[in-house]
Scaffold this active site. Structure first.
Site, PDB file in Angstrom:
ATOM      1  N   LEU A 127       0.670  -1.397  -0.074  1.00  0.00           N
ATOM      2  CA  LEU A 127      -0.030   0.196   0.013  1.00  0.00           C
ATOM      3  C   LEU A 127       0.782   1.047  -0.186  1.00  0.00           C
ATOM      4  O   LEU A 127       1.756   1.508   0.766  1.00  0.00           O
ATOM      5  CB  LEU A 127      -0.896  -0.064   1.350  1.00  0.00           C
ATOM      6  CG  LEU A 127      -1.667   1.237   1.365  1.00  0.00           C
ATOM      7  CD1 LEU A 127      -2.997   1.444   0.232  1.00  0.00           C
ATOM      8  CD2 LEU A 127      -2.497   1.298   2.850  1.00  0.00           C
ATOM      9  N   SER A 128       0.565   2.224  -0.961  1.00  0.00           N
ATOM     10  CA  SER A 128       1.541   3.512  -1.137  1.00  0.00           C
ATOM     11  C   SER A 128       0.948   4.356  -0.028  1.00  0.00           C
ATOM     12  O   SER A 128      -0.539   4.689  -0.144  1.00  0.00           O
ATOM     13  CB  SER A 128       1.262   3.813  -2.503  1.00  0.00           C
ATOM     14  OG  SER A 128       1.830   5.210  -2.581  1.00  0.00           O
ATOM     15  N   GLN A 129       1.869   5.061   0.486  1.00  0.00           N
ATOM     16  CA  GLN A 129       1.426   6.336   1.301  1.00  0.00           C
ATOM     17  C   GLN A 129       1.434   7.437   0.268  1.00  0.00           C
ATOM     18  O   GLN A 129       1.202   8.519   0.849  1.00  0.00           O
ATOM     19  CB  GLN A 129       2.352   6.325   2.292  1.00  0.00           C
ATOM     20  CG  GLN A 129       2.304   5.349   3.424  1.00  0.00           C
ATOM     21  CD  GLN A 129       3.010   5.612   4.643  1.00  0.00           C
ATOM     22  OE1 GLN A 129       4.101   6.109   4.736  1.00  0.00           O
ATOM     23  NE2 GLN A 129       2.747   4.894   5.902  1.00  0.00           N
ATOM     24  N   ASN A 136       8.946 -18.078  -2.774  1.00  0.00           N
ATOM     25  CA  ASN A 136       9.026 -19.495  -2.820  1.00  0.00           C
ATOM     26  C   ASN A 136       9.404 -20.384  -1.545  1.00  0.00           C
ATOM     27  O   ASN A 136       9.681 -19.570  -0.763  1.00  0.00           O
ATOM     28  CB  ASN A 136      10.108 -19.731  -4.097  1.00  0.00           C
ATOM     29  CG  ASN A 136      11.505 -19.425  -3.950  1.00  0.00           C
ATOM     30  OD1 ASN A 136      11.924 -20.057  -2.909  1.00  0.00           O
ATOM     31  ND2 ASN A 136      11.956 -18.619  -4.524  1.00  0.00           N
ATOM     32  N   ARG A 139      13.785 -15.566  11.104  1.00  0.00           N
ATOM     33  CA  ARG A 139      13.000 -14.635  11.695  1.00  0.00           C
ATOM     34  C   ARG A 139      12.206 -15.038  12.688  1.00  0.00           C
ATOM     35  O   ARG A 139      11.600 -14.470  13.384  1.00  0.00           O
ATOM     36  CB  ARG A 139      12.115 -13.801  10.552  1.00  0.00           C
ATOM     37  CG  ARG A 139      13.192 -13.258   9.669  1.00  0.00           C
ATOM     38  CD  ARG A 139      13.445 -12.095  10.180  1.00  0.00           C
ATOM     39  NE  ARG A 139      14.289 -10.944   9.247  1.00  0.00           N
ATOM     40  CZ  ARG A 139      14.608  -9.830   9.408  1.00  0.00           C
ATOM     41  NH1 ARG A 139      14.587  -9.255  10.667  1.00  0.00           N
ATOM     42  NH2 ARG A 139      15.053  -9.027   8.354  1.00  0.00           N
ATOM     43  N   HIS A 167      14.018 -20.126   4.690  1.00  0.00           N
ATOM     44  CA  HIS A 167      15.215 -19.558   5.180  1.00  0.00           C
ATOM     45  C   HIS A 167      14.381 -18.040   5.941  1.00  0.00           C
ATOM     46  O   HIS A 167      14.991 -17.857   7.069  1.00  0.00           O
ATOM     47  CB  HIS A 167      15.977 -18.453   4.007  1.00  0.00           C
ATOM     48  CG  HIS A 167      16.898 -17.508   4.250  1.00  0.00           C
ATOM     49  ND1 HIS A 167      17.910 -17.938   4.939  1.00  0.00           N
ATOM     50  CD2 HIS A 167      16.933 -16.208   4.177  1.00  0.00           C
ATOM     51  CE1 HIS A 167      18.711 -16.855   5.283  1.00  0.00           C
ATOM     52  NE2 HIS A 167      18.268 -15.737   4.574  1.00  0.00           N
ATOM     53  N   ARG A 190       3.504  12.305   5.260  1.00  0.00           N
ATOM     54  CA  ARG A 190       3.777  11.122   5.973  1.00  0.00           C
ATOM     55  C   ARG A 190       5.007  11.070   6.746  1.00  0.00           C
ATOM     56  O   ARG A 190       5.386   9.903   7.198  1.00  0.00           O
ATOM     57  CB  ARG A 190       3.679   9.752   4.691  1.00  0.00           C
ATOM     58  CG  ARG A 190       4.884   9.877   3.981  1.00  0.00           C
ATOM     59  CD  ARG A 190       5.130   8.770   3.093  1.00  0.00           C
ATOM     60  NE  ARG A 190       6.253   8.762   2.231  1.00  0.00           N
ATOM     61  CZ  ARG A 190       6.338   7.768   1.511  1.00  0.00           C
ATOM     62  NH1 ARG A 190       5.900   6.674   1.428  1.00  0.00           N
ATOM     63  NH2 ARG A 190       7.575   7.910   0.703  1.00  0.00           N
TER      64      ARG A 190
END
Ligand SMILES: Cc1cc2nc3c(=O)[nH]c(=O)nc-3n(C[C@H](O)[C@H](O)[C@H](O)COP(=O)(O)OP(=O)(O)OC[C@H]3O[C@@H](n4cnc5c(N)ncnc54)[C@H](O)[C@@H]3O)c2cc1C
Length: 265
Positions: A108-110, A193, A204, A199, A177
């Site tokens: 989503l663009s700000q 993938n 994480r 990984h 923003r």
């Protein structure tokens, strides 16, 4: 946080059978394997043309386990999933998009989208601490108000002949923003993938001090375990004392991962 699995790899059995017929080969398939798992097996078998007489009696899951433990993981790149993820913070996606290989993103663009209500994601550590939460809410509200005020002020700027409306709006949203906190809610489409996902889960999934990332790892792993258990069986979802999720890579696989040159067919 919500994860919608909006896309996945499929196996075109008609095409596979055409290939097998053209080579006069037979593939003894495992009954319970999913399409993603079979696609990985097909790719692996093609490397050695281990069909028909050259096919070992291994099941699909044993075949994939062997691919992984022998380090032949490029075969896992043939299957991918597309996730639409909502209810996560910009702080999280800033970390997520650092994963470059085997991942694609659309966020989503700000600049094009004005965050009207400006939903914010409260970090778990703050949510469970009323005093911290009060400070956080006050600060977030101030940012939200300032963001809208700045937009209002900049909208009144005399319009420049050089700027189209689109570029004018992009300019003022970009400026405004800068006030939005890392906690700002975002939406992102992620395609990755199986190798890249493994990984990601490994590095994480078990960072104790990163609750939102752990939660994302676990929320991605859940559907993956259903869609391709053989590809993600060596990852498990556990819970910390505060009931938040953690993703562990299981010991058996990490011990085996040191082994190389194991026959694959
Ligand atoms: C605990 C933790 C702390 C972190 N702290 C920071 C931090 O303080 N600051 C910060 O900027 N980032 C930090 N990161 C982000 C980290 O450095 C990576 O950018 C991020 O985790 C993506 O991992 P990756 O590069 O392995 O993944 P990918 O980009 O998906 O790459 C996958 C693998 O491909 C190979 N590869 C990719 N690109 C190259 C290349 N150019 N050359 C050679 N091999 C390549 C590597 O084997 C790599 O592991 C942290 C990550 C973790 C997990």
């Amino acid at each position: 946080m919500q994860v919608f699995v909006v896309g996945r790899s499929t196996l075109d059995l008609k095409a596979v059978n055409s290939f097998l017929e053209s080579e006069d080969l037979e593939w003894r398939r495992s009954d319970s394997a999913t399409e993603s798992e079979e696609l990985v097996e097909l790719a692996g078998r093609t490397c050695y043309l281990s069909f028909g007489e050259r096919q070992s009696p291994r099941s699909n899951s044993a075949y994939i386990f062997n691919l992984i433990r022998s380090g032949h993981e490029s075969v896992l790149e043939h299957v991918s999933w597309t996730f639409l993820i909502t209810g996560i913070s910009r702080a999280l996606t800033h970390q997520l998009v650092r994963h470059r290989i085997g991942f694609s993103y659309s966020q989503l663009s700000q600049q094009y989208y004005e965050v009207d209500g400006t939903a914010m994601i409260v970090p778990a550590e703050i949510a469970s601490h009323p005093k911290a939460l009060a400070v956080w809410e006050e600060s977030v509200e101030a940012s939200r108000t300032a963001y809208h005020k700045i937009l209002e002020i900049l909208r009144e700027l005399p319009s420049s002949v050089d700027l189209s409306k689109k570029e004018f709006l992009r300019g003022i949203r970009s400026a405004a923003r800068s006030l939005l906190p890392n906690a700002t809610e975002t939406k992102i489409v992620v395609t990755a993938n199986a190798r890249a996902l493994r990984h990601f889960l490994e590095i994480r999934g078990d960072i104790v001090g990163d609750e939102e990332m752990r939660r994302l790892a676990a929320t991605l792993l859940e559907p993956l375990k259903m869609e391709a258990p053989a590809l993600f069986d060596d990852f498990a979802i556990g819970k910390l004392a505060d009931q938040s999720p953690i993703v562990h890579k299981l010991e058996a696989s990490s011990k085996l991962s040191g082994e190389r040159n194991v026959a694959i067919w």
